[in-house]
Enzyme design. Structure first.
Site, PDB file in Angstrom:
ATOM      1  N   SER A 140      21.464   1.702 -19.120  1.00  0.00           N
ATOM      2  CA  SER A 140      21.786   0.454 -19.829  1.00  0.00           C
ATOM      3  C   SER A 140      23.139   0.523 -20.505  1.00  0.00           C
ATOM      4  O   SER A 140      23.795  -0.495 -20.715  1.00  0.00           O
ATOM      5  CB  SER A 140      20.716   0.176 -20.887  1.00  0.00           C
ATOM      6  OG  SER A 140      20.739   1.218 -21.862  1.00  0.00           O
TER       7      SER A 140
ATOM      8  N   SER B  86      23.787   6.877 -19.217  1.00  0.00           N
ATOM      9  CA  SER B  86      22.855   5.876 -19.750  1.00  0.00           C
ATOM     10  C   SER B  86      22.858   4.679 -18.821  1.00  0.00           C
ATOM     11  O   SER B  86      23.894   4.017 -18.672  1.00  0.00           O
ATOM     12  CB  SER B  86      23.259   5.442 -21.158  1.00  0.00           C
ATOM     13  OG  SER B  86      22.456   4.334 -21.549  1.00  0.00           O
TER      14      SER B  86
ATOM     15  N   SER C 227      17.638   8.477 -17.417  1.00  0.00           N
ATOM     16  CA  SER C 227      19.058   8.758 -17.203  1.00  0.00           C
ATOM     17  C   SER C 227      19.360  10.246 -17.313  1.00  0.00           C
ATOM     18  O   SER C 227      20.342  10.722 -16.738  1.00  0.00           O
ATOM     19  CB  SER C 227      19.917   7.984 -18.207  1.00  0.00           C
ATOM     20  OG  SER C 227      19.853   6.601 -17.914  1.00  0.00           O
TER      21      SER C 227
ATOM     22  N   THR D 185      21.914   3.180 -25.096  1.00  0.00           N
ATOM     23  CA  THR D 185      20.969   4.135 -25.694  1.00  0.00           C
ATOM     24  C   THR D 185      21.650   4.889 -26.833  1.00  0.00           C
ATOM     25  O   THR D 185      22.685   5.538 -26.627  1.00  0.00           O
ATOM     26  CB  THR D 185      20.450   5.087 -24.597  1.00  0.00           C
ATOM     27  OG1 THR D 185      19.726   4.286 -23.664  1.00  0.00           O
ATOM     28  CG2 THR D 185      19.543   6.161 -25.151  1.00  0.00           C
TER      29      THR D 185
ATOM     30  N   LYS E 272      12.656   0.444 -29.181  1.00  0.00           N
ATOM     31  CA  LYS E 272      14.125   0.354 -29.234  1.00  0.00           C
ATOM     32  C   LYS E 272      14.549  -0.853 -30.066  1.00  0.00           C
ATOM     33  O   LYS E 272      15.488  -0.777 -30.857  1.00  0.00           O
ATOM     34  CB  LYS E 272      14.711   0.231 -27.819  1.00  0.00           C
ATOM     35  CG  LYS E 272      14.671   1.524 -27.020  1.00  0.00           C
ATOM     36  CD  LYS E 272      15.387   1.361 -25.673  1.00  0.00           C
ATOM     37  CE  LYS E 272      15.236   2.618 -24.833  1.00  0.00           C
ATOM     38  NZ  LYS E 272      15.936   2.561 -23.552  1.00  0.00           N
TER      39      LYS E 272
ATOM     40  N   HIS F  72       0.540  32.468 -19.691  1.00  0.00           N
ATOM     41  CA  HIS F  72       0.494  33.255 -20.921  1.00  0.00           C
ATOM     42  C   HIS F  72      -0.032  32.429 -22.093  1.00  0.00           C
ATOM     43  O   HIS F  72       0.025  32.870 -23.236  1.00  0.00           O
ATOM     44  CB  HIS F  72       1.888  33.809 -21.222  1.00  0.00           C
ATOM     45  CG  HIS F  72       2.382  34.724 -20.136  1.00  0.00           C
ATOM     46  ND1 HIS F  72       2.144  36.081 -20.128  1.00  0.00           N
ATOM     47  CD2 HIS F  72       3.017  34.452 -18.970  1.00  0.00           C
ATOM     48  CE1 HIS F  72       2.660  36.611 -19.023  1.00  0.00           C
ATOM     49  NE2 HIS F  72       3.195  35.638 -18.299  1.00  0.00           N
TER      50      HIS F  72
ATOM     51  N   GLU G  72       5.213   6.229 -17.341  1.00  0.00           N
ATOM     52  CA  GLU G  72       5.869   4.915 -17.308  1.00  0.00           C
ATOM     53  C   GLU G  72       5.346   4.014 -16.189  1.00  0.00           C
ATOM     54  O   GLU G  72       5.187   2.817 -16.391  1.00  0.00           O
ATOM     55  CB  GLU G  72       7.381   5.091 -17.204  1.00  0.00           C
ATOM     56  CG  GLU G  72       7.975   5.688 -18.472  1.00  0.00           C
ATOM     57  CD  GLU G  72       9.468   5.913 -18.379  1.00  0.00           C
ATOM     58  OE1 GLU G  72      10.225   4.961 -18.560  1.00  0.00           O
ATOM     59  OE2 GLU G  72       9.880   7.061 -18.123  1.00  0.00           O
TER      60      GLU G  72
ATOM     61  N   ARG H  68      14.688   4.423 -14.777  1.00  0.00           N
ATOM     62  CA  ARG H  68      14.083   5.561 -14.076  1.00  0.00           C
ATOM     63  C   ARG H  68      14.140   5.401 -12.570  1.00  0.00           C
ATOM     64  O   ARG H  68      13.980   6.370 -11.828  1.00  0.00           O
ATOM     65  CB  ARG H  68      12.640   5.766 -14.543  1.00  0.00           C
ATOM     66  CG  ARG H  68      11.709   4.604 -14.248  1.00  0.00           C
ATOM     67  CD  ARG H  68      10.374   4.814 -14.933  1.00  0.00           C
ATOM     68  NE  ARG H  68       9.381   3.798 -14.625  1.00  0.00           N
ATOM     69  CZ  ARG H  68       9.317   2.595 -15.183  1.00  0.00           C
ATOM     70  NH1 ARG H  68      10.223   2.227 -16.074  1.00  0.00           N
ATOM     71  NH2 ARG H  68       8.354   1.745 -14.852  1.00  0.00           N
TER      72      ARG H  68
HETATM   73  C1  F6R Z   1      12.897   3.249 -18.369  1.00  0.00           C
HETATM   74  C2  F6R Z   1      13.271   4.670 -18.509  1.00  0.00           C
HETATM   75  C3  F6R Z   1      13.651   5.210 -19.854  1.00  0.00           C
HETATM   76  C4  F6R Z   1      15.156   5.073 -20.109  1.00  0.00           C
HETATM   77  C5  F6R Z   1      15.521   5.618 -21.490  1.00  0.00           C
HETATM   78  C6  F6R Z   1      17.020   5.616 -21.768  1.00  0.00           C
HETATM   79  O1  F6R Z   1      12.716   2.919 -17.017  1.00  0.00           O
HETATM   80  O2  F6R Z   1      13.213   5.389 -17.567  1.00  0.00           O
HETATM   81  O3  F6R Z   1      13.242   6.553 -19.919  1.00  0.00           O
HETATM   82  O4  F6R Z   1      15.871   5.774 -19.115  1.00  0.00           O
HETATM   83  O5  F6R Z   1      14.874   4.860 -22.477  1.00  0.00           O
HETATM   84  O6  F6R Z   1      17.602   4.374 -21.495  1.00  0.00           O
HETATM   85  P1  F6R Z   1      18.904   4.323 -20.579  1.00  0.00           P
HETATM   86  O7  F6R Z   1      18.543   4.977 -19.297  1.00  0.00           O
HETATM   87  O8  F6R Z   1      19.233   2.880 -20.429  1.00  0.00           O
HETATM   88  O9  F6R Z   1      19.961   5.091 -21.322  1.00  0.00           O
END
Ligand code: F6R
Length: 358
Positions: free
Chosen positions: A109, A107, A66, A112, A352, A259, A243, A159
Site C-alpha cells: 500500500s 509496502s 510485503s 504501513t 490500522k 526440543h 488471512e 499478500r
Molecule cells: C493483507 C496482508 C497484510 C499486509 C500488511 C502490511 O493482504 O497481507 O499482511 O501486507 O498489513 O501492509 P502493506 O503490505 O500494504 O505494507
C-alpha cells in the site's frame, strides 16, 4: 460456518462451489502467480538501476504480505547469498544497519507505518534505500527523495502480490552485491508453476493434493513445521490460514521444535483439534528428514492428522514457489470449505484505521 467432519467427504471443491464463496476471486490472483513473476521481473529490470556495493548486506523492511518476499528471496538464494539478507518486521532497523547496508522498504500500500518508520530511519543512517510499492506515502517520499522505486501492479491484496515482493527483494540483493542475477531461474520457475496450476487449480480432480489437504485440515488448528528453506514458507502457510481462511494457525521449525513443541502435543486433544503439517524439501538435511518421520510418529496419536508435504522442482526458486502456491491453494480451499470469503481482512484494516485516528 464450518461443516461437521461427517460432511467433509461430501464437500466438493469444484470451480462453481469455489466461485460461489470466493466472491473477489482470490483464486485468480493465486493461479496468476506465473504471470505475476514474469511481470515482476520485467518491472524490476525496467527500473534500469546500476548496481552498487553494500558490504553490510540487505535489510528488507516490511510487514505481513510485503515482508514475506524478503524471507522467501533469502530462502531461494541459499548459499548463493554472499552477504547478510534479513527480513525485518518492526518499526526500527537492526542495530547493525549502517551506511554500508541497503534497506529495501517493502509496502504494497505504501502506507504501513512500521515500514515508513524504517524508511525514515534508513535515511537518517545514510543507508542506501530502495522502495517497492504500488503507491501511497512511501512512493511519494521516495519520489521526493530521489530513492528508486520498483513498481508493483495495483489491484491485489498485499499478500497476493508475493511474486512482486519476492522478485523485488531478489533484485535489490543483486543490485547491492548480496546475491546473483536470478532472472533465468524465475522464468524457469514460472513455467514450472504453470504446470502445477493445472495439477492443483480449481479444475483439478477432487483428490488433487491441495484439495485433499484442505479437507484434512479445514476443521483443525494447523501447526506447520518448516526447516531451512521451508521455514519462511511454513510462516507463509500460517499467515495464509489466518488471512484467507480466518482461522488460527501456528508455525515452528525443525530441529528446534523437537526440543520443546513436541512435548506440548501431549495435551493437545484435551484442548482442541490440532493438525500437524511438515514442509519437506529435497535438500532437507538427512537428520531433519529423520526427525520429521519420528516427530510425526510420536505426536500422531495427539493430532487430528499429520501430513508431510514435499516441495516440487529442481532449483531452490522452483521448490520455494511450488510450496508457496500449494499453501495459497490449500488455504483458499479451506476458506471455501468453511464458507469464508478468502479476500477481506476486515479486522486487520479496522486496527490500522484505529491506529491512524490516534
Ligand atoms: C493483507 C496482508 C497484510 C499486509 C500488511 C502490511 O493482504 O497481507 O499482511 O501486507 O498489513 O501492509 P502493506 O503490505 O500494504 O505494507
Amino acid at each position: 460456518m464450518a461443516a461437521s467432519p461427517s460432511e467433509t467427504t461430501e464437500l466438493r471443491l469444484d470451480p462453481e462451489t469455489i466461485a460461489a464463496v470466493d466472491a473477489s476471486d482470490m483464486l485468480g490472483d493465486i493461479v496468476g502467480l506465473p504471470e505475476q513473476l514474469r511481470d515482476a521481473l520485467w518491472k524490476a529490470e525496467s527500473t534500469n538501476l546500476q548496481p552498487w556495493d553494500s558490504p553490510g548486506g540487505l535489510v528488507v523492511a516490511g510487514m505481513g504480505g510485503s515482508a514475506i518476499g524478503g524471507a522467501l528471496a533469502r530462502a531461494m538464494l541459499g548459499d548463493h547469498a554472499s552477504r547478510p539478507i534479513l527480513a525485518s518486521r518492526t518499526y526500527g532497523l537492526p542495530a547493525w544497519t549502517t551506511p554500508d547496508t541497503t534497506v529495501l522498504c517493502a509496502s504494497y500500500s505504501g502506507d504501513t507505518e512500521e515500514t515508513l518508520a524504517c524508511y525514515e530511519a534508513a535515511g537518517a543512517l545514510g543507508a542506501a534505500r530502495v522502495a517497492v510499492t504500488s503507491g501511497g506515502k512511501l512512493a511519494e517520499l521516495a519520489r521526493a527523495d530521489g530513492v528508486p522505486v520498483i513498481p508493483v501492479a495495483g489491484g491485489f491484496q498485499p499478500r497476493a502480490a508475493v511474486a512482486y515482493m519476492t522478485v523485488a527483494a531478489l533484485e535489490a540483493a543483486r543490485l547491492c552485491g548480496a546475491g546473483p542475477r536470478m532472472g533465468a531461474e524465475i522464468d524457469v520457475a514460472a513455467d514450472h508453476l504453470e504446470q502445477l496450476v493445472v495439477e492443483w487449480g480449481a479444475e483439478s480432480p477432487e483428490d488433487s493434493e491441495p484439495k485433499l489437504l484442505a479437507r484434512a485440515l479445514y476443521d483443525s488448528v494447523p501447526v506447520i513445521a518448516g526447516a531451512g528453506l521451508t521455514s519462511p514458507i511454513a510462516y507463509r502457510w500460517k499467515t495464509q490460514f489466518n488471512e484467507n481462511a480466518k482461522m488460527p494457525a501456528f508455525t515452528h521449525e525443525l530441529p528446534e521444535l523437537d526440543h520443546n513443541e513436541i512435548v506440548g502435543w501431549h495435551d493437545a486433544p484435551a484442548l482442541g483439534r490440532f493438525a500437524a503439517v511438515f514442509l519437506d524439501d529435497s535438500d532437507t538435511h538427512p537428520r531433519i528428514k529423520e526427525r520429521i518421520a519420528l516427530t510425526r510418529e510420536m505426536i500422531g496419536d495427539n493430532a487430528t492428522a499429520t501430513h508431510v508435504v514435499q516441495s516440487r522442482g529442481d532449483t531452490a526458486v522452483q521448490r520455494v514457489l511450488s510450496l508457496v502456491l500449494l499453501g495459497d491453494l490449500v488455504t483458499l480451499y479451506v476458506a471455501v470449505l468453511r464458507g469464508t470469503d478468502p479476500t477481506p481482512v476486515d479486522v486487520l484494516e479496522a486496527l490500522k484505521r484505529r491506529l491512524a485516528s490516534d
